[in-house]
Design a protein around this motif. Structure first.
Motif, short mmCIF file in Angstrom:
data_model
loop_
_atom_site.label_atom_id
_atom_site.label_comp_id
_atom_site.label_asym_id
_atom_site.label_seq_id
_atom_site.Cartn_x
_atom_site.Cartn_y
_atom_site.Cartn_z
N UNK A 1 -11.96 4.94 4.79
CA UNK A 1 -11.86 4.66 3.36
C UNK A 1 -10.45 4.89 2.82
N UNK A 2 -9.82 5.96 3.28
CA UNK A 2 -8.52 6.33 2.73
C UNK A 2 -7.40 5.39 3.17
N UNK A 3 -7.51 4.83 4.37
CA UNK A 3 -6.46 3.91 4.84
C UNK A 3 -6.38 2.66 3.97
N UNK A 4 -7.49 1.94 3.72
CA UNK A 4 -7.37 0.80 2.81
C UNK A 4 -7.01 1.19 1.39
N UNK A 5 -7.46 2.38 0.95
CA UNK A 5 -7.10 2.84 -0.40
C UNK A 5 -5.59 3.04 -0.51
N UNK A 6 -5.00 3.63 0.53
CA UNK A 6 -3.54 3.84 0.52
C UNK A 6 -2.79 2.52 0.57
#
Length: 199
Positions: A108-113
């Protein structure tokens, strides 16, 4: 107490972003308001169901950020092709669902970043200096939100960063709607009209 206050602030920012979006171009307005609903859901979860807040955050962060990227693209340049936008949202949503189910936050955090970086890039392209500053600041806030979740989970820092990023980007994109639309008709005031010669 601080966590509850931060959640209330996120709800207030979501409402403010919804209202501010009325000044944005119609394609961007829809995206801002959809993202505002998503982040409001995170605020409600943080207030009412704290146990579910981490899973909700894993869903909201990438999906909300990607919707805002689409809104920024519609406001700054032109809307993405529907097929491309649908594919982007589908991929991000699947990654977010996988993260919420498995607990692997990186999904989740990779695409959010990546979406946060894209927001910053689109912000720099703004012709308006204040809008560009607000866009870049919003990008930094969303990067801070992803970092805060990685460090401490769904806490007050996460909701505060989300509140600042959402409202900042909504303000930046609402300035894009202030551009005067070009006239579709032809202006004939400066054209000399000659009399038709009799046959």
């Amino acid at each position: 107490m601080i966590a509850r206050a931060a959640s209330l602030l996120l709800l207030a920012s979501s409402l403010a972003a919804w209202l501010v979006a009325s000044g944005a171009r119609p394609p961007a307005r829809v995206h801002i308001r959809f993202a505002a609903i998503l982040f409001a859901a995170l605020g409600v979860a943080s207030l009412a169901v704290e146990a579910a807040a981490p899973a909700i955050a894993l869903l909201v962060l990438p999906i909300g950020s990607s919707v805002l990227v689409l809104g920024a693209a519609a406001a700054r340049t032109r809307p993405l092709e529907p097929a491309l936008a649908a594919a982007l949202l589908a991929a991000v949503s699947l990654a977010a669902l996988a993260a919420a189910v498995t607990g692997m936050a990186a999904l989740s955090l990779a695409p959010a970043a990546l979406c946060a970086v894209a927001i910053g890039v689109l912000g720099v392209r703004s012709a308006d200096r204040l809008g560009a500053f607000q866009g870049v600041a919003a990008s930094m806030c969303f990067l801070g939100a992803a970092s805060a979740f990685a460090l401490e989970g769904a806490g007050a820092a996460l909701t505060l960063f989300c509140a600042a990023g959402l409202l900042g980007l909504a303000l930046a994109l609402s300035r894009s709607g202030a551009v005067v639309e070009e006239r579709t008709g032809r202006d004939l005031r400066g054209v000399a009209i000659g009399r038709r010669r009799p046959d």
